[in-house]
Motif scaffolding. Structure first.
Motif, PDB file in Angstrom:
ATOM      1  N   ASN A 132       0.834  -1.199   0.000  1.00 35.11           N
ATOM      2  CA  ASN A 132       0.000   0.000   0.000  1.00 35.11           C
ATOM      3  C   ASN A 132       0.873   1.254   0.000  1.00 35.11           C
ATOM      4  N   ASP A 133       0.326   2.355  -0.543  1.00 40.93           N
ATOM      5  CA  ASP A 133       0.979   3.661  -0.487  1.00 40.93           C
ATOM      6  C   ASP A 133       2.366   3.645  -1.129  1.00 40.93           C
ATOM      7  N   VAL A 134       2.482   2.963  -2.261  1.00 39.74           N
ATOM      8  CA  VAL A 134       3.748   2.863  -2.992  1.00 39.74           C
ATOM      9  C   VAL A 134       3.691   3.795  -4.194  1.00 39.74           C
ATOM     10  N   TRP A 135       4.791   4.493  -4.459  1.00 42.15           N
ATOM     11  CA  TRP A 135       4.898   5.329  -5.650  1.00 42.15           C
ATOM     12  C   TRP A 135       5.951   4.731  -6.558  1.00 42.15           C
ATOM     13  N   ILE A 136       5.546   4.413  -7.770  1.00 42.67           N
ATOM     14  CA  ILE A 136       6.457   3.899  -8.784  1.00 42.67           C
ATOM     15  C   ILE A 136       6.527   4.961  -9.880  1.00 42.67           C
ATOM     16  N   ALA A 137       7.689   5.595 -10.027  1.00 43.57           N
ATOM     17  CA  ALA A 137       7.854   6.690 -10.982  1.00 43.57           C
ATOM     18  C   ALA A 137       7.938   6.158 -12.416  1.00 43.57           C
ATOM     19  N   SER A 138       8.023   7.056 -13.375  1.00 47.41           N
ATOM     20  CA  SER A 138       7.930   6.681 -14.789  1.00 47.41           C
ATOM     21  C   SER A 138       9.115   5.849 -15.273  1.00 47.41           C
ATOM     22  N   ASN A 139       8.821   5.027 -16.254  1.00 43.13           N
ATOM     23  CA  ASN A 139       9.817   4.181 -16.940  1.00 43.13           C
ATOM     24  C   ASN A 139      10.495   3.167 -16.028  1.00 43.13           C
ATOM     25  N   VAL A 140       9.803   2.700 -15.014  1.00 43.96           N
ATOM     26  CA  VAL A 140      10.334   1.678 -14.111  1.00 43.96           C
ATOM     27  C   VAL A 140       9.960   0.305 -14.638  1.00 43.96           C
ATOM     28  N   THR A 141      10.871  -0.659 -14.483  1.00 44.98           N
ATOM     29  CA  THR A 141      10.603  -2.064 -14.773  1.00 44.98           C
ATOM     30  C   THR A 141      10.706  -2.843 -13.472  1.00 44.98           C
ATOM     31  N   ILE A 142       9.658  -3.622 -13.173  1.00 47.64           N
ATOM     32  CA  ILE A 142       9.647  -4.468 -11.972  1.00 47.64           C
ATOM     33  C   ILE A 142       9.618  -5.907 -12.441  1.00 47.64           C
ATOM     34  N   LEU A 143      10.601  -6.691 -12.002  1.00 50.74           N
ATOM     35  CA  LEU A 143      10.778  -8.059 -12.485  1.00 50.74           C
ATOM     36  C   LEU A 143      10.250  -9.098 -11.510  1.00 50.74           C
ATOM     37  N   LYS A 144      10.208 -10.328 -11.950  1.00 47.91           N
ATOM     38  CA  LYS A 144       9.618 -11.449 -11.213  1.00 47.91           C
ATOM     39  C   LYS A 144      10.200 -11.594  -9.809  1.00 47.91           C
ATOM     40  N   GLY A 145       9.326 -12.019  -8.881  1.00 48.38           N
ATOM     41  CA  GLY A 145       9.741 -12.325  -7.519  1.00 48.38           C
ATOM     42  C   GLY A 145       9.926 -11.133  -6.608  1.00 48.38           C
ATOM     43  N   VAL A 159      15.282  -0.312 -12.605  1.00 51.20           N
ATOM     44  CA  VAL A 159      14.964  -1.718 -12.845  1.00 51.20           C
ATOM     45  C   VAL A 159      15.026  -2.407 -11.482  1.00 51.20           C
ATOM     46  N   VAL A 160      13.874  -2.900 -11.021  1.00 53.03           N
ATOM     47  CA  VAL A 160      13.783  -3.500  -9.693  1.00 53.03           C
ATOM     48  C   VAL A 160      13.804  -5.018  -9.854  1.00 53.03           C
ATOM     49  N   ASN A 161      14.873  -5.651  -9.352  1.00 49.36           N
ATOM     50  CA  ASN A 161      15.013  -7.099  -9.463  1.00 49.36           C
ATOM     51  C   ASN A 161      15.151  -7.789  -8.110  1.00 49.36           C
ATOM     52  N   CYS A 162      14.975  -7.015  -7.008  1.00 50.68           N
ATOM     53  CA  CYS A 162      14.975  -7.600  -5.674  1.00 50.68           C
ATOM     54  C   CYS A 162      13.987  -6.822  -4.804  1.00 50.68           C
ATOM     55  N   SER A 163      13.651  -7.384  -3.679  1.00 52.49           N
ATOM     56  CA  SER A 163      12.600  -6.808  -2.840  1.00 52.49           C
ATOM     57  C   SER A 163      13.028  -5.515  -2.157  1.00 52.49           C
ATOM     58  N   VAL A 164      12.051  -4.622  -1.954  1.00 55.26           N
ATOM     59  CA  VAL A 164      12.282  -3.292  -1.404  1.00 55.26           C
ATOM     60  C   VAL A 164      11.579  -3.189  -0.051  1.00 55.26           C
ATOM     61  N   PRO A 165      12.312  -2.850   1.032  1.00 53.58           N
ATOM     62  CA  PRO A 165      11.703  -2.734   2.360  1.00 53.58           C
ATOM     63  C   PRO A 165      10.771  -1.527   2.494  1.00 53.58           C
ATOM     64  N   GLU A 166      10.002  -1.536   3.543  1.00 51.89           N
ATOM     65  CA  GLU A 166       9.016  -0.497   3.837  1.00 51.89           C
ATOM     66  C   GLU A 166       9.658   0.886   3.933  1.00 51.89           C
ATOM     67  N   ASN A 167       8.988   1.871   3.316  1.00 52.82           N
ATOM     68  CA  ASN A 167       9.350   3.293   3.388  1.00 52.82           C
ATOM     69  C   ASN A 167      10.741   3.634   2.871  1.00 52.82           C
ATOM     70  N   GLU A 168      11.334   2.765   2.066  1.00 51.92           N
ATOM     71  CA  GLU A 168      12.633   3.080   1.479  1.00 51.92           C
ATOM     72  C   GLU A 168      12.452   3.615   0.062  1.00 51.92           C
ATOM     73  N   ILE A 169      13.419   4.434  -0.368  1.00 55.16           N
ATOM     74  CA  ILE A 169      13.445   4.979  -1.723  1.00 55.16           C
ATOM     75  C   ILE A 169      14.560   4.264  -2.465  1.00 55.16           C
ATOM     76  N   SER A 173      19.687   1.106 -11.965  1.00 63.05           N
ATOM     77  CA  SER A 173      19.556  -0.109 -12.761  1.00 63.05           C
ATOM     78  C   SER A 173      20.807  -0.963 -12.570  1.00 63.05           C
ATOM     79  N   PRO A 174      20.762  -2.001 -11.747  1.00 62.56           N
ATOM     80  CA  PRO A 174      19.612  -2.422 -10.951  1.00 62.56           C
ATOM     81  C   PRO A 174      19.380  -1.465  -9.774  1.00 62.56           C
ATOM     82  N   ALA A 175      18.139  -1.428  -9.310  1.00 59.06           N
ATOM     83  CA  ALA A 175      17.757  -0.514  -8.233  1.00 59.06           C
ATOM     84  C   ALA A 175      18.431  -0.892  -6.923  1.00 59.06           C
TER      85      ALA A 175
END
Length: 181
Positions: A132-145, A159-169, A173-175
């Motif tokens: 919830n309450d996530v902002w994904i800015a333009s031209n982002v790619t989110i990959l499997k898993g 390019v997001v290829n691993c998990s992102v913790p709560e409230n982090e920015i 590429s890779p993110a």
């Protein structure tokens, strides 16, 4: 307080028509969902669940790629212009998210074993969960898993290829982590 997008959003007769029409094809279509022109729900639309007050902007493509693939979009989430969401397993997007234009979310990759044509190799799939309450800015790619926790922000062109913790920015590429909210 309403966001700028919601404050100035005007439902036309065409938006109501698209909302009513898609109620028959989707697994769920909540109340007051704004479906802009040229939005496509592809292949297995009965596996697509859209909650209340979602905004889906022009040119978005939302595809349940097979009979088991599920896509669920939470309340008051906005999906930007020309965003592609393709599920071969499962993609969950939480409430109150902002997904900017030209975002690509895909929960599968092709195998690349040598000696076998790539176009006949099976996909490797793993679910994606966006909190919830996530902002994904333009031209982002989110990959499997990938799991993006509540309150996270993904910077443009990442390019997001691993998990992102709560409230982090996260960005790049890779993110990787570049700050906190």
């Amino acid at each position: 307080m309403k966001s700028q997008v919601r404050k100035h959003l005007q439902f036309s007769i065409f938006n109501y028509f698209r909302m009513i029409k898609n109620r028959f094809f989707l697994g769920k279509l909540g109340k007051m969902v704004f479906i802009d022109k040229r939005v496509e729900f592809i292949r297995f639309p009965k596996n697509i669940y859209i909650d209340d007050e979602v905004i889906i902007k022009e040119g978005a493509r939302i595809c349940s790629c097979n009979e088991q693939a599920i896509i669920a979009v939470g309340k008051r989430t906005t999906i930007g212009y020309h965003t592609f969401i393709f599920a071969s397993k499962k993609i969950e997007i939480g409430d109150d998210c902002l997904i900017a234009p030209f975002v690509y979310i895909v929960d599968s990759n092709h195998q690349i074993e040598k000696g076998i044509n790539i176009n006949i190799q099976t996909n490797i799939t793993d679910a994606i969960k966006i909190g919830n309450d996530v902002w994904i800015a333009s031209n982002v790619t989110i990959l499997k898993g990938v799991s993006i926790a509540n309150g996270a922000v993904i910077a443009a062109n990442s390019v997001v290829n691993c998990s992102v913790p709560e409230n982090e920015i996260w960005g790049g590429s890779p993110a990787k982590k570049i700050g906190e909210r």
